[in-house]
Design an enzyme around this catalytic site. Structure first.
Site, mmCIF file in Angstrom:
data_model
loop_
_atom_site.group_PDB
_atom_site.id
_atom_site.type_symbol
_atom_site.label_atom_id
_atom_site.label_comp_id
_atom_site.label_asym_id
_atom_site.label_seq_id
_atom_site.Cartn_x
_atom_site.Cartn_y
_atom_site.Cartn_z
ATOM 1 C CD GLU A 254 58.844 20.941 12.512
ATOM 2 O OE1 GLU A 254 59.586 19.979 12.750
ATOM 3 O OE2 GLU A 254 59.160 22.117 12.783
ATOM 4 C CB THR A 298 63.530 19.228 14.871
ATOM 5 O OG1 THR A 298 62.655 20.098 14.173
ATOM 6 C CG2 THR A 298 62.902 17.860 14.985
ATOM 7 C CG HIS A 413 59.540 23.102 8.997
ATOM 8 N ND1 HIS A 413 60.102 24.245 8.486
ATOM 9 C CD2 HIS A 413 60.441 22.597 9.870
ATOM 10 C CE1 HIS A 413 61.288 24.426 9.038
ATOM 11 N NE2 HIS A 413 61.519 23.435 9.882
ATOM 12 C CG ASP A 472 59.367 20.249 16.666
ATOM 13 O OD1 ASP A 472 58.456 21.105 16.650
ATOM 14 O OD2 ASP A 472 60.063 19.994 15.662
ATOM 15 C CG HIS A 473 60.663 23.761 17.380
ATOM 16 N ND1 HIS A 473 60.052 24.493 16.376
ATOM 17 C CD2 HIS A 473 61.237 22.697 16.771
ATOM 18 C CE1 HIS A 473 60.286 23.915 15.217
ATOM 19 N NE2 HIS A 473 60.990 22.804 15.422
HETATM 20 C C1 GP9 Z 1 64.212 18.589 9.496
HETATM 21 C C2 GP9 Z 1 63.141 18.791 10.486
HETATM 22 C C3 GP9 Z 1 62.899 20.245 10.741
HETATM 23 O O1 GP9 Z 1 64.631 17.294 9.351
HETATM 24 O O2 GP9 Z 1 63.391 18.075 11.624
HETATM 25 O O3 GP9 Z 1 63.871 20.835 11.507
HETATM 26 P P1 GP9 Z 1 63.613 22.222 12.235
HETATM 27 O O4 GP9 Z 1 63.872 23.313 11.238
HETATM 28 O O5 GP9 Z 1 62.193 22.236 12.705
HETATM 29 O O6 GP9 Z 1 64.569 22.241 13.358
HETATM 30 MN MN MN Z 2 60.942 21.195 14.054
#
Ligand code: GP9
Ligand code: MN
Length: 630
Positions: A254, A298, A413, A472-473
């Site tokens: 994340e 994500t 996150h 992921d980003h």
């Molecule tokens: C939520 C998690 C976070 O299930 O995948 O999502 P994001 O805000 O990073 O897109």
């Molecule tokens: Mn994410």
């Protein structure tokens, strides 16, 4: 009983209040929505109002009393049916009704068989407003109003309605920025804009998708196929199949950006375990690798690595095109004898995953219900990474092998909150709380990954698996450029903004021994072909836009969803072509041109495939798949 005479439009007023309260009480009694603060509670309370004022308000234009009454009664009946259906549906799916879900035949099968079992006697409550309105219509006589007042009153009524809608949306936006553009979760939508507005919103999104799909006839497919074939990169025979038959464990890291790797913050190592991996002989570490996500965050990264196609420009493809046919990596692995799954301790409707995973052919979704979240095991957005990964290994022990799973971490996150006991290093000291805390949560995630590797070794799964991990980003947005500039000791330019989109990418092959750090310019679009080739699975016929990073033909070229791009020599961002070595404006005016054109073509083709649902025309079996929940 005798009728009583009340002022004009009292039935309308009663109807609005009765339906409003029934809806609100319905929310609290039927949906298990997490309310964090008083403001959210308030938004939940007022959110049915704008729609109800509007829809009931149409009655003000109906002159005949009889027709008006029928209209009011029908509205109350329909709104009650909507709430009632959602409640019954929720008992079964822990989710709100969305159009594609109703049209997915296998869902519908489940639904009809369980509908009866999920109806309770006290569901009659959802119709209490209908009963109240029926009684009001029966016993109340309305006084006639003076005609001249009518139109002024009506105008005022709709001005008030619009104002309430604006206030509602304003408060919702403050609680959840980009709620409507990102449309990440049905629960969040219902919580913030209400069931009725949500259904209208859902209807618009789905019909837009539907129209684009209806216009496509498959003739565009060959044009796209030509482009895809021309860019196909033959795998390196040395690498093809090196992990044949092994399990593949993807770890979505994340918000992990590459700048923390092999770096320090005030003398503290930020990611010691991952740093160690970069020097591990069983690991390939790519330090020139970019995320390519857009608003879908994500979910976009999941979409990209599954399909090697781009997400959508204006929203999350997980929401807009979950009814499409795809040729996903999971489906392909499934066809090759793999048991496929995703593990993520969040509610299943987040990012519409429950629906999208069916379209992607993922066999099982271990969502929050598959995990036991003990006391102190949740922080920030949900379950902490350490217990989450620990329990995930336990679940993996039960999986049939070979398996492929995507483990999605969550603790790192935004807003990067952590419990005191999990803070391994101190915070940074810039003007951005977000950046300050980011280092701590990254450090925590690093620890979680370390424990995860140990657990995998202990479980016996490790030796027969490969572990593929990717950021992921981004985690730190451009809003924090000042603080970022302080950390990096330079002013952050649009050029640096692009470079900051690098995320780490690891391929860990236990026992391999020939891993290294690779500087190959690559991105998330390349994950699918790269991993499938390592597993000895051919992708020559696949409609994918990325290429195997190990291939000698891999082209060093990365396109962002928003059109920015990176080549070996240049970075192009916001209409400026930069020299990649110096970060200065490129002197050769033509340097970026051919790539800009290529990027436009490639993004356009990807959109064409998704908007037209073109892969349905190339699907041989056309079978629908079904994702199993916990
Ligand atoms: C939520 C998690 C976070 O299930 O995948 O999502 P994001 O805000 O990073 O897109
Ligand atoms: Mn994410």
């Amino acid at each position: 009983m005798k009728k009583v005479t009340w002022p004009k439009h009292s039935v309308l007023g009663i109807a609005i209040v009765a339906t409003w309260l029934t809806t609100y009480i319905g929310y609290i009694s039927s949906f298990n929505m997490k309310i964090d603060n008083m403001m959210q509670e308030f938004i939940l309370f007022i959110n049915p109002l704008s729609f109800l004022l509007f829809i009931y308000g149409i009655a003000l234009f109906i002159k005949s009393t009889k027709r008006r009454n029928i209209y009011i009664f029908s509205v109350s009946l329909i709104t009650s049916i909507i709430m009632f259906s959602n409640a019954v549906f929720y008992r079964f799916f822990s989710d709100f009704i969305t159009l594609p879900l109703l049209f997915q035949t296998n869902n519908f099968g489940d639904l009809s068989s369980s509908v009866v079992a999920n109806i309770h006697v006290w569901d009659i409550f959802f119709f209490s407003d209908v009963i109240i309105i029926a009684l009001a219509l029966k016993f109340i006589n309305e006084r006639e109003s003076v005609l001249s007042q009518r139109s002024i009153g009506r105008k005022l009524y709709f001005v008030v309605t619009a104002t309430i809608l604006m206030v509602n949306l304003g408060l919702a936006e403050a609680q959840r920025p980009q709620l409507l553009t990102r449309s990440f979760d049905r629960e969040l939508l219902v919580k913030n804009i209400g069931t009725y507005n949500y259904h209208i919103y859902d209807f618009f999104i789905q019909s837009k998708t539907h129209a684009q799909r209806a216009l496509a006839d498959g003739s565009e497919l060959s044009e796209v196929a030509n482009y895809v074939n021309a860019n196909y990169a033959e795998p390196d025979p040395e690498m093809f199949g090196v992990a044949k038959g092994r399990n593949v464990i993807f770890v979505s890291l994340e918000s992990l950006q590459n700048f923390v790797i092999n770096n320090e913050m005030n003398g503290y190592e930020i990611s010691p375990f991952l740093n160690e991996l970069t020097r591990d002989p069983d690991t390939f570490y790519f330090d020139n690798f970019y995320h390519q996500t857009g608003l879908g965050k994500t979910s976009d990264s999941e979409f990209i690595m599954e399909n090697s196609l781009y997400g959508r420009n204006g929203g999350a493809v997980f929401f807009t095109n979950s009814g499409n046919t795809f040729n996903s990596m999971s489906e392909k692995l499934g066809d090759n004898g793999y048991f496929t799954s995703v593990m993520h301790a969040n509610n299943r409707s987040f990012w519409n995953r429950d629906i999208m995973y069916q379209a992607l052919g993922i066999q099982k979704f271990y969502d929050v219900e598959s995990y036991e979240i003990g006391e102190g095991q949740a922080v920030n957005w949900g379950m902490k990474d350490i217990p989450f990964l620990e329990q995930s290994v336990e679940l993996m022990k039960e999986m049939p092998q070979p398996f492929s799973t995507r483990v999605i971490t969550l603790t790192n996150h935004h807003p990067f909150d952590l419990d005191e006991e999990d803070m391994i290093i101190p915070q940074y000291d810039s003007n951005s709380k977000t950046l300050n805390k980011y280092f701590q949560t990254v450090r925590y995630m690093d620890e979680a990954i370390k424990i995860f590797f140990d657990d995998l070794k202990e479980s016996g799964i490790y030796d027969n698996s490969i572990i593929v991990m990717y950021g992921d980003h981004y985690g730190i947005s451009e809003n924090h450029n000042k603080a970022m500039g302080m950390y990096m000791d330079k002013e952050i330019t649009p050029f640096d903004d692009v470079e900051l989109q690098k995320v780490p990418f690891f391929i860990h092959i236990p026992g391999y021994g020939e891993g290294k750090t690779s500087n190959e310019l690559s991105g998330q679009m390349d994950i699918r072909p790269t991993v499938l080739h390592l597993l000895g699975i051919d992708t020559k016929e696949d409609m994918q836009m990325g290429a195997d990073v190990f291939s000698p033909d891999h082209e060093p070229f990365v396109i962002f969803r928003d059109g920015r791009l990176v080549t070996e020599n240049n970075i192009y961002a916001h209409d400026v072509c930069y020299d990649i070595q110096t970060g200065e404006v490129e002197t050769d005016e033509e340097a970026c041109e051919p790539y800009i054109e290529r990027a436009t073509t490639e993004l356009g083709y990807s959109d064409l495939i998704i908007n037209g649902d073109l892969l349905r025309f190339s699907e041989e079996d056309g079978e629908e798949s079904k994702v199993e929940m916990h």
